[in-house]
Design a protein around this motif. Structure first.
Motif, PDB file in Angstrom:
ATOM      1  N   ASN A   1       0.869  -1.434  -0.144  1.00  0.00           N
ATOM      2  CA  ASN A   1      -0.079  -0.012  -0.032  1.00  0.00           C
ATOM      3  C   ASN A   1       0.804   1.248  -0.019  1.00  0.00           C
ATOM      4  O   ASN A   1       2.050   1.086   0.035  1.00  0.00           O
ATOM      5  CB  ASN A   1      -1.071  -0.032   1.034  1.00  0.00           C
ATOM      6  N   ARG A   2       0.321   2.344  -0.118  1.00  0.00           N
ATOM      7  CA  ARG A   2       1.080   3.574  -0.258  1.00  0.00           C
ATOM      8  C   ARG A   2       1.729   4.228   1.045  1.00  0.00           C
ATOM      9  O   ARG A   2       2.524   4.774   1.224  1.00  0.00           O
ATOM     10  CB  ARG A   2      -0.176   4.562  -0.630  1.00  0.00           C
ATOM     11  N   GLN A   3       1.155   3.283   2.008  1.00  0.00           N
ATOM     12  CA  GLN A   3       1.818   3.861   3.572  1.00  0.00           C
ATOM     13  C   GLN A   3       3.384   3.225   3.518  1.00  0.00           C
ATOM     14  O   GLN A   3       3.934   3.408   4.549  1.00  0.00           O
ATOM     15  CB  GLN A   3       0.994   3.436   4.530  1.00  0.00           C
ATOM     16  N   ALA A   4       3.447   2.165   2.814  1.00  0.00           N
ATOM     17  CA  ALA A   4       4.689   1.248   2.893  1.00  0.00           C
ATOM     18  C   ALA A   4       5.959   1.882   2.427  1.00  0.00           C
ATOM     19  O   ALA A   4       6.603   1.511   1.398  1.00  0.00           O
ATOM     20  CB  ALA A   4       4.434   0.101   2.329  1.00  0.00           C
ATOM     21  N   ALA A   5       6.330   3.262   3.084  1.00  0.00           N
ATOM     22  CA  ALA A   5       7.362   3.907   2.308  1.00  0.00           C
ATOM     23  C   ALA A   5       8.673   3.659   3.228  1.00  0.00           C
ATOM     24  O   ALA A   5       8.779   3.315   4.360  1.00  0.00           O
ATOM     25  CB  ALA A   5       7.072   5.507   2.619  1.00  0.00           C
ATOM     26  N   TYR A   6       9.673   4.061   2.549  1.00  0.00           N
ATOM     27  CA  TYR A   6      11.005   3.815   3.360  1.00  0.00           C
ATOM     28  C   TYR A   6      11.721   4.873   2.328  1.00  0.00           C
ATOM     29  O   TYR A   6      11.650   5.490   1.362  1.00  0.00           O
ATOM     30  CB  TYR A   6      11.680   2.626   2.999  1.00  0.00           C
ATOM     31  N   ARG A   7      13.194   4.896   3.203  1.00  0.00           N
ATOM     32  CA  ARG A   7      14.149   5.870   2.387  1.00  0.00           C
ATOM     33  C   ARG A   7      15.554   5.147   2.532  1.00  0.00           C
ATOM     34  O   ARG A   7      15.878   4.595   3.460  1.00  0.00           O
ATOM     35  CB  ARG A   7      14.330   7.102   3.421  1.00  0.00           C
ATOM     36  N   LEU A   8      16.053   5.070   1.107  1.00  0.00           N
ATOM     37  CA  LEU A   8      17.356   4.449   1.020  1.00  0.00           C
ATOM     38  C   LEU A   8      18.400   5.624   0.904  1.00  0.00           C
ATOM     39  O   LEU A   8      18.316   6.284   0.088  1.00  0.00           O
ATOM     40  CB  LEU A   8      17.457   3.561  -0.151  1.00  0.00           C
ATOM     41  N   VAL A   9      19.382   5.354   1.585  1.00  0.00           N
ATOM     42  CA  VAL A   9      20.554   6.097   1.684  1.00  0.00           C
ATOM     43  C   VAL A   9      21.728   5.546   1.376  1.00  0.00           C
ATOM     44  O   VAL A   9      22.305   4.810   2.177  1.00  0.00           O
ATOM     45  CB  VAL A   9      20.825   7.197   3.115  1.00  0.00           C
ATOM     46  N   ILE A  10      22.569   6.112   0.284  1.00  0.00           N
ATOM     47  CA  ILE A  10      24.122   5.498   0.266  1.00  0.00           C
ATOM     48  C   ILE A  10      24.681   6.543   0.099  1.00  0.00           C
ATOM     49  O   ILE A  10      24.847   7.682  -0.870  1.00  0.00           O
ATOM     50  CB  ILE A  10      23.714   4.597  -1.163  1.00  0.00           C
ATOM     51  N   GLN A  11      26.139   6.633   0.679  1.00  0.00           N
ATOM     52  CA  GLN A  11      27.148   7.569   0.612  1.00  0.00           C
ATOM     53  C   GLN A  11      28.466   7.017   0.826  1.00  0.00           C
ATOM     54  O   GLN A  11      28.632   5.820   1.441  1.00  0.00           O
ATOM     55  CB  GLN A  11      26.778   8.589   1.317  1.00  0.00           C
ATOM     56  N   ARG A  12      29.505   7.730   0.508  1.00  0.00           N
ATOM     57  CA  ARG A  12      30.766   7.082   0.931  1.00  0.00           C
ATOM     58  C   ARG A  12      30.889   7.311   2.095  1.00  0.00           C
ATOM     59  O   ARG A  12      30.780   8.479   2.809  1.00  0.00           O
ATOM     60  CB  ARG A  12      32.000   8.031  -0.039  1.00  0.00           C
ATOM     61  N   ALA A  13      31.462   6.258   3.012  1.00  0.00           N
ATOM     62  CA  ALA A  13      31.757   6.226   4.318  1.00  0.00           C
ATOM     63  C   ALA A  13      32.838   7.074   4.810  1.00  0.00           C
ATOM     64  O   ALA A  13      33.899   7.012   3.967  1.00  0.00           O
ATOM     65  CB  ALA A  13      31.845   4.898   4.857  1.00  0.00           C
ATOM     66  N   LYS A  14      32.564   8.064   5.806  1.00  0.00           N
ATOM     67  CA  LYS A  14      33.481   8.843   6.057  1.00  0.00           C
ATOM     68  C   LYS A  14      34.377   8.251   7.306  1.00  0.00           C
ATOM     69  O   LYS A  14      33.738   7.645   8.090  1.00  0.00           O
ATOM     70  CB  LYS A  14      32.929  10.178   6.529  1.00  0.00           C
ATOM     71  N   PRO A  15      35.736   8.552   7.323  1.00  0.00           N
ATOM     72  CA  PRO A  15      36.618   7.787   8.200  1.00  0.00           C
ATOM     73  C   PRO A  15      36.342   8.507   9.542  1.00  0.00           C
ATOM     74  O   PRO A  15      36.019   9.823   9.615  1.00  0.00           O
ATOM     75  CB  PRO A  15      37.860   8.198   7.892  1.00  0.00           C
ATOM     76  N   GLY A  16      35.933   7.837  10.457  1.00  0.00           N
ATOM     77  CA  GLY A  16      35.573   8.149  11.807  1.00  0.00           C
ATOM     78  C   GLY A  16      35.325   7.112  12.861  1.00  0.00           C
ATOM     79  O   GLY A  16      35.418   6.040  12.622  1.00  0.00           O
TER      80      GLY A  16
END
Length: 790
Positions: free
Chosen positions: A439-454
Motif C-alpha cells: 500500500n501507499r503507506q509502505a514507504a522507506y528511504r534508502l541512503v547511500i554515500q561514501r563512508a567517512k573515516p571516523g
C-alpha cells in the motif's frame, strides 16, 4: 542439625567472602511511572513504581531541563490482588512486586513532544532507564472503580491508564466533535510497558467501528470515520488478558486530518522542492486517504527538522515536521512500461524515498562501484514512522549474494558499511519482513554515500562500583570509513575518591577498552552522571565523539548476609496459615545494627497472593522465623518459593546514612496442602444507597483439626472501602454461621464501586489461620448504561 549446617556454611563463606557478598547485594530497578508523562509546561504528581527501592533513592532525568523530585518515602511492597491465574498460566514467571513512591515531575514549556528517559540510584546500585512521554495536548488520568465508561469531555485528549489486574478492561466514552477522520493511538511498548494492547472502538449500539491489536509491540495507531455528535466507546485490554501495576499506557484521541508520510521522506536544505503529503483527510477533511502537493522553501541554515503547516480550509491547518539532510533527495519513479524487477540506477551519494506498493514486493536499485570503495548504506522506515520492517540484500549483477542486513540494535531499520570487492555493478534489494507492504503507506528511504573515516563510542548507561573496590567499565568503538587509528578516552566529572586506570587509549585497530574504575576506602556513596569523550586524529582533523552519559553509583557493601536455613528445602504446610520460615543472619564483626527483613521484588515462583511482612531483626538475633502467609486458594500441585531482602541503615565513610540491602542466598520453599478454614457468603454484590446499613451473612467451613473460636472482621484495605465499619464478631467452635452488621461511611461513599474484604482468623498450634471473602458494593445512584458492550 541447623547448627552444624550454619558452621559449615560460614566456613565456606570465608573462602569466597568478597565475591559472595558482592553477588548478594540487591540493586534497585525501575518498574513504571504513573501517569507515564504529562503536558509540556506543567508539573505532574506521579507515582514511581520501583523494585527493591529504599528511602534514600536519588532520581535523574537524561534531559537536564526536566526536574523530578521525590515527595515521600517508598510505600510497602505491593502484592498483586486477585484474580489470579490457575492451571497452566499460573506457571508463568511472575511480574516483580513494586514499592510506590510519590514524586513531582516538572516539564518546561519549551519541551518538544516525545519520549524522555529517567533513572534512579541508591547505595546498592543503579537502575536502567525508564521512559515517560511529554505531549502538547490535554491530559487526563483514568478514574478507577467506575461502573460505566469514563467520560472524556473534549477532544483531542490523552488519557493515562493502568491495566491493574488480570482480565481488566478499561472503558472510555467520547463524542466526536466533527464528521471526518478520528485517530486513536496507544503508547505502551514505547514506554517499556509490558502491556500488549488491544483497542476497540464501538458506537452507541455496540457495533464495532474499528480495532487494533499491537501483537508486534510497536504501539498501535489507527484512523476511523467519525460522525459529528455521535458517541463512541473505547475499550483497552491486554491481548492475553494479563494485568499488573506496571501495565501503564497512554491512549490518545485526535480528530482531524492525519499525516502518514511525505514524498520525499526527507528534504534537502537550501532548496525549493515540491513535497507530496499523504494521509487521511489532507485535501477534503474526509475520512479517506488523500494526497496534496506543496512547495517547500527550506533555509540553508535550518536545523535537523523543518516544521510548518499548510492550510486545509478556512478553519483548519495541517501541521508537519520533516527531517532535513544535505544530500540530494528524490522520489522513486518507474516508467509504466518497465517491469518491476528492472533496477533503478543510483549514483553515490544518493537518497531516495520508495514505496513497496506490491505485497511482499522487492525494490531493485543498481550502483556502479570501484574496488576498495566503502559505502555507508541505510534503509530507514521505523525511524520515519513507516510500518515496514525493512531488509537489505546486496548482490552482484549476476545475482550472487554478498551481504544481507536486517535489524540493527535498537531499531527495525537496516544499516551496513560495505566495502566494494571488485569493479562492477551492484544491486541493492529492499524488502519488508513485517507483512505491512502492499500500500501507499509502505514507504522507506534508502541512503547511500561514501563512508567517512571516523568512529562512535558505545558505553553502558549505568555502572556501579563498591567503596574500597573496583570494576571494569567496557567501552566499545564502531569504526567507520576505514579508520583504524588510536582513540584517547577522557572521563569528566569523576566524584572524589573515584579514579580510573592510566591506560585510557583504545589502541590502533582495536574495538574496545576495558577501563578499570577504582573507589577509595574513605570515599562516600554517590550517584553522578559521567561524560566520556573520545578523541582521534584523522588526517589533519581532530575528531571527537561522546556517547550518552553514564550514571555511576558508588555503592556500600552490605555488612551482613541472610540465608534460608533449609537450603531450598520444601516443607508441606496448610493453605490459609502462616508458614514460619527459619532465616539465618550473619553479621560482620563491625556491624551491630538492626536489620529489616522484607519481601524481595522478584519472586521466582511467587504466585497467587503469597506474602510476608516487614520484620525487625535485633542485633542479638542470628536466627529468626519469618512469617510467610499462604492464602487458602493456593494450588496444592506445585511447590512455591519466597525470597526476602535484609535492609539495614548504615553510615558510609563520609557519615551519610544509607540503606544497605542484601538478598536471601537460597529461597524459602513450601508445598501448600489443604486449607483448614474457608468462609463464603451467598451475597457477592449489593446495591446500596449512600446512608444504608446492611447485614452480611457468612458461612464458615473448617477442618476437623481446627478448634477454638474464630474472629470475623471487616478489613479496610482499598481506598474506597476504608470508611466502611463493622464490629468484630467472635464465633465459637460449635457454630458455622455468623452475620456482620456493616455501616457505610458517614456522608456516603461517592460514585465509586467499593470492594469490601472480610477476614476470618483462627489459631492452630500457635499460628494464625486466615480465610477471606469479598463483597462488591455498588452505589444505587449509578445506573448501568444501556449500551451493548460485549
Amino acid at each position: 542439625m541447623p547448627f552444624i549446617f550454619r558452621i559449615s556454611f560460614v566456613v565456606a563463606l570465608i573462602l569466597v567472602a568478597t565475591d559472595f557478598r558482592a553477588s548478594a547485594q540487591q540493586a534497585p530497578a525501575i518498574g513504571y511511572m504513573f501517569p507515564p508523562g504529562g503536558q509540556a509546561g506543567s508539573t505532574v504528581d506521579v507515582v514511581l513504581g520501583g523494585y527493591d527501592w529504599t528511602p534514600d533513592m536519588e532520581l535523574f532525568v537524561r534531559d537536564g531541563r526536566i526536574q523530578i523530585e521525590l515527595t515521600g518515602a517508598p510505600g510497602p511492597v505491593i502484592v498483586p490482588e486477585p484474580p489470579y491465574w490457575f492451571g497452566k498460566k499460573a506457571r508463568r514467571g511472575p511480574f516483580p512486586m513494586p514499592r510506590e513512591t510519590p514524586a513531582k515531575l516538572k516539564l518546561p514549556a519549551d519541551l518538544q513532544p516525545g519520549i524522555y528517559r529517567w533513572q534512579a540510584a541508591n547505595a546498592n546500585g543503579v537502575t536502567a532507564s525508564g521512559k515517560f512521554v511529554v505531549s502538547s495536548a490535554l491530559e487526563v488520568i483514568e478514574q478507577k472503580d467506575q461502573l460505566e465508561p469514563q467520560l472524556l469531555a473534549s477532544l483531542p485528549v490523552t488519557v493515562s491508564g493502568q491495566i491493574l489486574k488480570i482480565a481488566e478492561v478499561d472503558e472510555y466514552r467520547f463524542t466526536a466533535p466533527a464528521t471526518g477522520p478520528l485517530t486513536c493511538e496507544v503508547v505502551a511498548a514505547g514506554i517499556d510497558s509490558p502491556l500488549t494492547a488491544v483497542v476497540e472502538i464501538r458506537d452507541a449500539s455496540g457495533q464495532l467501528v474499528a480495532d487494533a491489536a499491537d501483537t508486534a509491540a510497536r504501539d498501535a495507531r489507527f484512523t476511523f470515520a467519525a460522525e459529528a455528535g455521535q458517541e463512541y466507546f473505547a475499550r483497552i485490554y491486554d491481548v492475553d488478558f494479563r494485568g499488573n501495576r506496571s501495565f501503564v499506557y497512554r491512549l490518545s484521541f485526535t480528530p482531524g486530518p492525519r499525516l502518514l508520510s511525505t514524498f520525499p521522506a526527507v528534504v534537502q536544505r537550501g532548496i525549493t522542492q515540491d513535497v507530496e503529503f499523504f494521509g487521511f483527510g489532507l485535501e477534503t477533511d474526509a475520512a479517506k486517504l488523500e494526497s496534496v502537493t506543496r512547495t517547500l522553501n527550506v533555509p540553508t541554515d535550518a536545523a535537523a527538522t523543518f516544521r510548518d503547516k499548510f492550510k486545509l480550509n478556512d478553519d483548519q491547518s495541517v501541521s508537519f515536521e520533516i527531517p532535513l539532510s544535505d544530500l540530494p533527495e528524490r522520489v522513486e519513479t518507474r516508467e509504466s512500461n518497465l517491469p518491476a524487477t528492472m533496477p533503478v540506477e543510483l549514483a553515490v551519494p544518493s537518497a531516495i524515498t520508495g514505496v513497496l506498493e506490491q505485497r511482499y514486493g522487492v525494490d531493485h536499485f543498481r550502483i556502479s562501484g570501484t574496488k576498495g570503495d566503502v559505502w555507508a548504506i541505510d534503509v530507514q522506515a521505523e525511524s520515519l514512522g513507516s510500518p515496514l520492517d525493512v531488509s537489505l540484500v546486496i548482490v552482484k549483477e549476476d545475482g550472487t549474494e554478498l551481504k544481507r542486513v536486517d535489524d540493527v540494535p535498537g531499531t527495525t531499520d537496516a544499516s551496513v558499511e560495505f566495502t566494494v570487492p571488485q569493479d562492477g555493478m551492484f544491486d541493492l534489494l529492499v524488502s519488508d519482513t513485517s507483512g505491512a507492504s502492499g500500500n501507499r503507506q509502505a514507504a522507506y528511504r534508502l541512503v547511500i554515500q561514501r563512508a567517512k573515516p571516523g568512529f562512535r563510542l558505545n558505553a553502558p548507561e549505568l555502572f556501579a562500583v563498591p567503596i574500597d573496590g573496583s570494576g571494569v567499565l567496557s567501552i566499545k568503538v564502531e569504526r567507520t570509513g576505514g579508520f583504524t587509528g588510536p582513540i584517547s578516552i577522557a572521563v569528566d566529572d569523576l566524584p572524589d575518591g573515584v579514579t580510573i586506570s592510566d591506560d585510557t587509549t583504545i589502541p590502533e585497530k582495536k574495538s574496545d577498552l576495558k577501563l578499570k574504575v577504582s573507589v577509595a576506602a574513605d570515599a562516600g556513596t554517590i550517584a553522578r552522571m559521567l561524560t566520556l569523550t573520545g578523541t582521534a586524529t584523522i588526517g589533519e582533523a581532530t575528531i571527537t565523539h561522546s556517547p550518552e552519559p553514564i550514571l555511576l553509583a558508588v555503592t556500600l557493601k552490605p555488612p551482613f548476609r541472610i540465608d534460608a536455613e533449609g537450603k531450598n528445602d520444601v516443607t508441606k504446610w496448610p493453605r490459609g496459615t502462616t508458614f514460619p520460615a527459619p532465616v539465618l543472619i550473619d553479621r560482620d564483626e563491625s556491624f551491630a545494627g538492626d536489620i529489616v527483613l522484607e519481601m524481595a521484588a522478584k519472586q521466582g515462583r511467587h504466585r497467587q497472593g503469597i506474602r510476608g511482612p516487614e520484620m525487625l531483626v535485633k542485633p542479638d538475633e542470628d536466627r529468626i522465623l519469618y512469617p510467610v502467609f499462604l492464602p487458602e486458594w493456593l494450588e496444592t500441585t506445585r511447590t512455591s518459593r519466597m525470597v526476602v531482602n535484609g535492609v539495614a541503615k548504615i553510615a558510609d565513610p563520609k557519615g551519610r546514612i544509607r540503606y544497605s540491602s542484601s538478598k536471601l542466598v537460597t529461597r524459602i520453599g513450601f508445598l501448600p496442602t489443604g486449607a483448614m478454614l474457608k468462609i463464603e457468603s451467598p451475597i457477592k454484590e449489593i446495591e446500596l444507597s449512600s446512608a444504608t446499613s446492611f447485614e452480611f451473612p457468612i458461612e464458615i467451613l473448617r477442618s476437623p483439626g481446627l478448634e477454638g473460636p474464630i474472629q470475623l472482621e471487616l478489613v479496610n484495605e482499598s481506598e474506597t472501602a476504608t470508611k466502611f465499619r463493622a464490629s468484630i464478631v467472635t464465633v465459637d467452635a460449635s457454630k458455622n454461621q455468623a452475620t456482620l452488621a456493616v455501616s457505610p461511611p458517614e456522608g456516603g461513599f461517592g460514585s465509586h464501586v467499593a470492594t469490601l474484604k472480610f477476614r476470618a482468623t483462627a489459631q492452630w498450634n500457635g499460628y494464625p489461620v486466615i480465610a477471606e471473602t469479598t463483597l462488591t458494593v455498588v452505589p444505587a445512584s449509578l445506573l448501568p448504561r444501556q449500551v451493548a458492550m460485549p
